[in-house]
Design a protein around this motif. Structure first.
Motif, PDB file in Angstrom:
ATOM      1  N   PHE A  83       0.834  -1.202   0.000  1.00  0.00           N
ATOM      2  CA  PHE A  83       0.000   0.000   0.000  1.00  0.00           C
ATOM      3  C   PHE A  83       0.869   1.253   0.000  1.00  0.00           C
ATOM      4  CE2 PHE A  83      -2.615   3.184   2.202  1.00  0.00           C
ATOM      5  CZ  PHE A  83      -3.721   3.163   1.382  1.00  0.00           C
ATOM      6  N   ALA A  84       1.886   1.236   0.870  1.00  0.00           N
ATOM      7  CA  ALA A  84       2.772   2.402   0.950  1.00  0.00           C
ATOM      8  C   ALA A  84       3.467   2.635  -0.380  1.00  0.00           C
ATOM      9  CB  ALA A  84       3.803   2.202   2.057  1.00  0.00           C
ATOM     10  N   ALA A  85       3.947   1.540  -1.002  1.00  0.00           N
ATOM     11  CA  ALA A  85       4.630   1.691  -2.284  1.00  0.00           C
ATOM     12  C   ALA A  85       3.682   2.272  -3.325  1.00  0.00           C
ATOM     13  CB  ALA A  85       5.181   0.345  -2.752  1.00  0.00           C
ATOM     14  N   ALA A  86       2.429   1.798  -3.322  1.00  0.00           N
ATOM     15  CA  ALA A  86       1.460   2.309  -4.293  1.00  0.00           C
ATOM     16  C   ALA A  86       1.191   3.792  -4.062  1.00  0.00           C
ATOM     17  CB  ALA A  86       0.154   1.526  -4.208  1.00  0.00           C
ATOM     18  N   VAL A  87       1.085   4.185  -2.781  1.00  0.00           N
ATOM     19  CA  VAL A  87       0.811   5.595  -2.494  1.00  0.00           C
ATOM     20  C   VAL A  87       1.994   6.459  -2.905  1.00  0.00           C
ATOM     21  CG1 VAL A  87       0.453   7.259  -0.643  1.00  0.00           C
ATOM     22  CG2 VAL A  87      -0.856   5.136  -0.678  1.00  0.00           C
ATOM     23  N   ILE A  88       3.208   6.010  -2.554  1.00  0.00           N
ATOM     24  CA  ILE A  88       4.388   6.809  -2.921  1.00  0.00           C
ATOM     25  C   ILE A  88       4.491   6.938  -4.435  1.00  0.00           C
ATOM     26  CG2 ILE A  88       6.902   6.913  -2.879  1.00  0.00           C
ATOM     27  CD1 ILE A  88       6.782   5.445  -0.181  1.00  0.00           C
ATOM     28  N   ALA A  89       4.401   5.787  -5.120  1.00  0.00           N
ATOM     29  CA  ALA A  89       4.514   5.822  -6.577  1.00  0.00           C
ATOM     30  C   ALA A  89       3.399   6.677  -7.170  1.00  0.00           C
ATOM     31  CB  ALA A  89       4.459   4.409  -7.148  1.00  0.00           C
ATOM     32  N   GLY A  90       2.191   6.540  -6.625  1.00  0.00           N
ATOM     33  CA  GLY A  90       1.053   7.297  -7.133  1.00  0.00           C
ATOM     34  C   GLY A  90       1.231   8.793  -6.937  1.00  0.00           C
ATOM     35  N   VAL A  91       1.618   9.174  -5.743  1.00  0.00           N
ATOM     36  CA  VAL A  91       1.735  10.606  -5.453  1.00  0.00           C
ATOM     37  C   VAL A  91       2.868  11.240  -6.246  1.00  0.00           C
ATOM     38  CG1 VAL A  91       2.318  12.267  -3.653  1.00  0.00           C
ATOM     39  CG2 VAL A  91       0.671  10.448  -3.185  1.00  0.00           C
ATOM     40  N   VAL A  92       4.048  10.604  -6.193  1.00  0.00           N
ATOM     41  CA  VAL A  92       5.185  11.185  -6.911  1.00  0.00           C
ATOM     42  C   VAL A  92       4.938  11.151  -8.416  1.00  0.00           C
ATOM     43  CG1 VAL A  92       7.655  10.995  -7.357  1.00  0.00           C
ATOM     44  CG2 VAL A  92       6.761  10.503  -5.073  1.00  0.00           C
ATOM     45  N   GLY A  93       4.473   9.993  -8.909  1.00  0.00           N
ATOM     46  CA  GLY A  93       4.217   9.864 -10.338  1.00  0.00           C
ATOM     47  C   GLY A  93       3.173  10.864 -10.806  1.00  0.00           C
ATOM     48  N   ALA A  94       2.108  11.007 -10.019  1.00  0.00           N
ATOM     49  CA  ALA A  94       1.048  11.936 -10.397  1.00  0.00           C
ATOM     50  C   ALA A  94       1.571  13.370 -10.399  1.00  0.00           C
ATOM     51  CB  ALA A  94      -0.132  11.803  -9.441  1.00  0.00           C
ATOM     52  N   ALA A  95       2.393  13.704  -9.400  1.00  0.00           N
ATOM     53  CA  ALA A  95       2.944  15.067  -9.344  1.00  0.00           C
ATOM     54  C   ALA A  95       3.750  15.344 -10.604  1.00  0.00           C
ATOM     55  CB  ALA A  95       3.804  15.227  -8.099  1.00  0.00           C
ATOM     56  N   ILE A  96       4.601  14.388 -10.965  1.00  0.00           N
ATOM     57  CA  ILE A  96       5.415  14.571 -12.179  1.00  0.00           C
ATOM     58  C   ILE A  96       4.511  14.698 -13.402  1.00  0.00           C
ATOM     59  CG2 ILE A  96       7.076  13.452 -13.710  1.00  0.00           C
ATOM     60  CD1 ILE A  96       8.330  12.181 -11.208  1.00  0.00           C
ATOM     61  N   ALA A 141      13.612  -1.873  -0.176  1.00  0.00           N
ATOM     62  CA  ALA A 141      12.829  -2.608  -1.177  1.00  0.00           C
ATOM     63  C   ALA A 141      11.574  -1.818  -1.529  1.00  0.00           C
ATOM     64  CB  ALA A 141      12.451  -3.986  -0.652  1.00  0.00           C
ATOM     65  N   LEU A 142      10.959  -1.247  -0.491  1.00  0.00           N
ATOM     66  CA  LEU A 142       9.758  -0.437  -0.708  1.00  0.00           C
ATOM     67  C   LEU A 142      10.068   0.738  -1.624  1.00  0.00           C
ATOM     68  CD1 LEU A 142       7.449   0.649   2.221  1.00  0.00           C
ATOM     69  CD2 LEU A 142       7.851   2.133   0.279  1.00  0.00           C
ATOM     70  N   ILE A 143      11.175   1.420  -1.331  1.00  0.00           N
ATOM     71  CA  ILE A 143      11.557   2.569  -2.164  1.00  0.00           C
ATOM     72  C   ILE A 143      11.804   2.114  -3.599  1.00  0.00           C
ATOM     73  CG2 ILE A 143      13.370   4.293  -2.562  1.00  0.00           C
ATOM     74  CD1 ILE A 143      13.676   4.367   0.531  1.00  0.00           C
ATOM     75  N   ALA A 144      12.523   1.003  -3.746  1.00  0.00           N
ATOM     76  CA  ALA A 144      12.840   0.513  -5.090  1.00  0.00           C
ATOM     77  C   ALA A 144      11.568   0.215  -5.879  1.00  0.00           C
ATOM     78  CB  ALA A 144      13.707  -0.744  -4.993  1.00  0.00           C
ATOM     79  N   VAL A 145      10.632  -0.482  -5.249  1.00  0.00           N
ATOM     80  CA  VAL A 145       9.399  -0.837  -5.947  1.00  0.00           C
ATOM     81  C   VAL A 145       8.595   0.418  -6.293  1.00  0.00           C
ATOM     82  CG1 VAL A 145       7.176  -1.988  -5.700  1.00  0.00           C
ATOM     83  CG2 VAL A 145       9.265  -3.159  -5.018  1.00  0.00           C
TER      84      VAL A 145
END
Lengths: 627, 315
Positions: A83-96, A141-145
């Protein structure tokens, strides 16, 4: 929202996914309060206890730790990390994505180039490289994913933002003096949040799988802390002696990922309007047939008889009566025009002949189509196939979409021949070139090697005509063959059809909405309205003295050169929807002569000599009009 | 076509450049200095400094990058300190095994995936479609490493049909049948997820194509339904399937890491994991760049295949 949930749960698999996932999440949430053994308490005496052992429902692992407890704690960890990985990827990716899409230009270019670079990596490899740099560990691992998934979000969200950034309300906000930050936060963001959430919910499954994978390799969570992946990784060495220690965490990962996938599919389907209407069904090889009765075969069969044909479209609970009892007859060498507005059912009638109505949703519900006395409706597929293109050939409207874009036109022609005659490829190709010459395509030999997109519209339609002629059929059904062409080409194509008809004595059923075309080509004409024939007769007579008010108005729609005095009159109103046909005459609502009798009940198609008419207030014999 | 291939090859250069930059930057994030990592924490400061200078680590980052890339271009990927041999030699020794595994898995997933997708679409809502859809959902949800383990349990331990691990038998092996027996399970386990993804995509691509006008034309001219599906429709659907094959090739290639671990397959993936655990940075760096470059090369092949298949693409 309620409708959405209803749609979602109508999909049983999605409902199943939701229930399983819900149960797992609830279990993970209440784990700390469950009466479980401590997950990391090692009891070496109790190594590898089997599932079902009292006190250890799922047995114990290689250190005697309780599997059930470890499983639930591990699930908790895996879900949280995914869940955390999805939120991080989602937030950062969406911002970009939002920034690139909103500002466009150079910002967009540079950012998306970078995103493309990241996407050029095989995915897991990039995650491995990041873990290699940061060192093994669950956080890393979380950051990498999360990082390897950022490009996916950035790209999707950018696409949507670009669409929004060009809308009027953004311009309005800009003109009213709002700053970029405020526009992004108050105007753009609210519109992309649903997309971000959906993308996150569909990718969370991957994220869990990927972090589990890294942990499995020993690069994620480190002992004694265990997520599902590292449980599986630790159990691997004892896989053969104590398989239950591997199976328990493995099945849990499978359940979690599968329920998320099922749910994600359900969400996507419920949101995609194309799937909702059932439009994404593929047409069967032949139209489905559901006739209650079959009309009697007349003693003297003609070439082609369409007899009380009924074709409907069944979409959900709705029934569209596209063709409601149409009878037509085609004699050898004759050209019959079938005319009507779009949606009148003329194309469906034509396609019903050879069972080419897209099905589902099309169903032939009544009547018959007899070729030389033998019924084609409900005929076996192989009989239908052997007649298609051989005895009855079609020419369709838009030759760009009706020719296969990836096959050379010569091959498409040859295939038409080879489908019915085993004459060998070389002979078929030779004949294909000959056919192209017949339809007056210059340099036919070279043209046979062209792809459809390399030809002009007129040329393509000549190819389609050549294809219809390939097996010297008795009947050609031409479904608006000139509608997509410009006027000069249209005239050439009509002249070609007329010449071929006279030379080869082939009967033509010519479908059009244009009385001008009918006048040039057809011996007889049938006028169709809302799925029924309303008038029929020799072309000259009908053109000169239309008896049905609808025919009259249809003729009045045709502009004619040099007759500037005539009033060009569009018909007011629209044809009725064929799922809600009015009682009585379907044209009554648009007809200025309509009376109560017109709306009262069935009006029969009555014969008057060579003509047929379905009207109780026929037009009077022609009088010279004056403007 | 020749010009298109050349154009595509040239366009790969900036991508390769980008890849090396990214890998280089990631590796530059490593906390502490690599020399200490290599020599261990008991090394004297003089030794650390000497090694740093030897490795060029005392220079600015961008100079380090260009030195590194210059060496790469000459085939010098550096030396693995854990294995004490040139990185490129180790990679080349291992890459063949990965290529056999990933290549077989890729062929499997492409064939099975397209087959399943086409059958599923042609029999939409039929029994075959439902069965395939269910298997596909299962396939894309199961972790490949778990599937691999379960296959070992069933086929190697229980049934004793196939060897549990390795690429060749230790005694008396080494020929092709021996390799194939070792290859069956890992290749299948590696292909399953990609097969599922390709099957789903092929199904929807086929459904999309089957509704188009030229399919009706083919039927109207009497082409047999078998040929309509496997010829006309599939040919067109391939235009949208092929790019996905390219993407899935990347998943298969990198997913080999897990399978190589489970089946003790002597490939690049296992080498990478070992190198990461031993902090053998140059080996990781070289391995990642090498595999990524191969993937870029493969994608060029995919694009050329696409252009060859679809004459509407301007070549």
């Amino acid at each position: 929202m309620g409708a959405f949930l209803k749609l979602l749960f109508r999909n049983r698999l999605a409902g199943f996914g939701a229930v399983v996932l819900g149960a797992i999440i609830v279990l993970a949430l209440i784990t700390p309060w469950l009466p479980l053994h401590p997950p990391n308490a090692t009891v070496t005496a109790n190594r590898f206890l089997l599932p079902g052992t009292p006190g250890h429902l799922l047995g114990t692992d290689h250190l005697g730790r309780d599997q059930l407890s470890r499983l639930l704690w591990g699930t908790r960890l895996s879900l949280a990390v995914g869940f955390a990985a999805a939120v991080i990827a989602g937030v950062v990716g969406a911002a970009i994505g939002i920034i690139a899409g909103y500002f466009g230009g150079r910002t967009d270019n540079v950012t998306m180039r970078g995103v493309d670079m990241l996407m050029a990596f095989p995915y897991i490899l990039l995650a491995l490289a990041i873990v290699a740099a940061l060192g093994p560990g669950l956080m890393n691992a979380l950051i990498a994913v999360a990082v390897v998934n950022i490009p996916f979000f950035a790209r999707n969200i950018r696409g949507i933002t670009v669409g929004i950034a060009n809308k009027e309300f953004i311009d309005a906000a800009r003109l009213s003096g709002m700053g970029h930050t405020r526009i992004l936060l108050t105007e753009v963001l609210p519109n992309v949040i649903p997309v971000i959430v959906i993308a996150m919910s569909t990718t969370i499954g991957w994220m869990i799988l990927e972090t589990a994978g890294l942990s499995f390799l020993g690069l994620g969570s480190q002992p004694p802390q265990a997520d599902l992946g590292s449980m599986l990784g630790e159990a691997r060495s004892a896989m053969i002696t104590a398989p239950h220690t591997s199976i328990v965490p493995g099945v849990m990962i499978l359940l979690i990922v599968m329920s998320i996938n099922l749910l994600g599919d359900g969400v996507r389907d419920a949101l995609d309007p194309r799937l909702r209407s059932g439009a994404l069904t593929r047409p069967l090889p032949a139209t489905q047939v559901a006739r209650k009765s079959v009309p009697e075969v007349p003693a003297k069969p003609g070439l082609l008889e369409i007899d009380a044909l009924e074709t409907q479209f069944h979409v959900g609970k709705r029934v569209y009566r596209a063709v409601g009892g149409v009878s037509l007859e085609l004699k050898p060498g004759e050209c019959l025009g079938l005319i009507g507005e779009s949606g009148s059912g003329k194309s469906v009638t034509a396609l019903s002949v050879m069972g080419l109505v897209a099905s589902p949703p099309g169903v032939i519900t009544g009547g018959a189509v007899r070729l030389e006395g033998r019924d084609l409706v409900g005929a076996k597929y192989e009989r239908l196939r052997s007649l298609r293109g051989d005895k009855v050939a079609y020419i369709f409207q838009d030759p760009l979409s009706t020719l296969h874009p990836l096959y050379r036109v010569g091959d498409q022609l040859a295939e038409a021949i080879l489908s019915h005659h085993g004459i060998g490829r070389a002979a078929a190709m030779e004949r294909a070139v000959k056919l192209l010459e017949d339809v007056r395509i210059p340099n036919a030999k070279a043209r046979a090697r062209s792809f459809p997109h390399e030809l002009s519209g007129g040329m393509r339609q000549r190819v389609a005509i050549a294809m219809a002629l390939a097996n010297e059929p008795d009947i050609i059904i031409a479904d608006e063959p000139t509608t997509a062409l410009d006027v000069t080409v249209q005239a050439q194509i009509l002249a070609l059809l007329d010449r071929l008809r006279r030379e080869r004595d082939v009967a033509i059923l010519f479908i059009t909405h244009d009385f001008g075309v009918v006048g040039q080509l057809c011996d007889r004409v049938a006028v169709m309205y809302a799925g029924r024939i309303v008038e029929q007769g020799p072309t000259r007579e009908v053109l000169e003295a239309p008896a049905h008010p609808y025919t009259k108005r249809l003729i009045a729609c045709v502009p004619e050169l040099g007759e500037g005095r005539r009033v060009l009159a569009a018909i007011p109103g629209l044809p009725p929807a064929v799922d809600a046909l009015p009682e009585g005459c379907a044209f009554a609502p648009r007809c200025e002569k309509a009376t109560d009798a017109c709306r009262a009940g069935e009006i029969a198609l009555e014969s008057h000599g060579g003509r047929k008419l379905r009207c109780i207030h026929p037009e009077p014999a022609p009088v010279e009009e004056s403007a | 076509m020749g010009a298109y291939i050349l154009k595509r090859l040239l366009s790969a250069i900036p991508v390769l450049f980008g890849i090396t930059v990214i890998v280089f930057l990631i590796m530059a994030m490593i906390p502490g200095d690599p020399a200490t990592a290599i020599l261990g924490s008991y090394a004297t400061p003089e030794n650390v400094e000497r090694l740093n200078r030897h490795l060029g680590l005392d220079r600015p980052l961008w100079q380090q990058y260009f030195i590194w890339i210059g060496n790469l271009l000459q085939g010098d990927f550096g030396r693995s300190f854990a294995l004490n041999r040139p990185v490129l030699d180790e990679i080349l020794d291992r890459f063949g095994a990965t290529l056999i595994l990933a290549g077989t898995a890729f062929v499997l997933c492409a064939l099975l995936g397209i087959l399943a997708g086409v059958v599923s679409a042609a029999r939409q809502y039929g029994l075959a479609d439902k069965a395939i859809t269910f298997v596909v959902i299962l396939g894309i949800s199961i972790p490949s490493f778990f599937l691999g383990m379960m296959m070992i349990l069933l086929f190697a331990v229980q049934l004793r049909w196939l060897p549990a691990s390795g690429m060749y038998s230790i005694w008396g092996g080494g020929d092709l049948p021996d390799l194939l027996r070792h290859l069956v399970m890992p290749a299948f386990a590696l292909s399953v997820v990609a097969t599922g993804v390709i099957a789903r995509l092929s199904r929807s691509a086929m459904l999309e194509v089957l509704r188009q006008d030229f399919i009706r034309t083919a039927r109207a001219k009497g082409v047999h339904e078998r040929r309509v599906i496997w010829g006309h429709a599939l040919r067109m659907a391939m235009v949208s399937i092929i790019p996905v094959l390219g993407i899935q090739a990347g998943f298969v290639l990198s997913g080999a890491v897990y399978i190589e671990m489970v089946f003790q397959w002597p490939g690049v993936g296992r080498m990478l994991v070992d190198a990461i655990l031993k902090r053998d940075i140059l080996l990781v760096q070289g391995g990642v760049v090498f595999v990524a470059a191969c993937y870029v090369g493969f994608n060029i092949i995919v694009d050329v295949a696409q252009a060859w298949l679809d004459p509407r693409i301007k070549t």
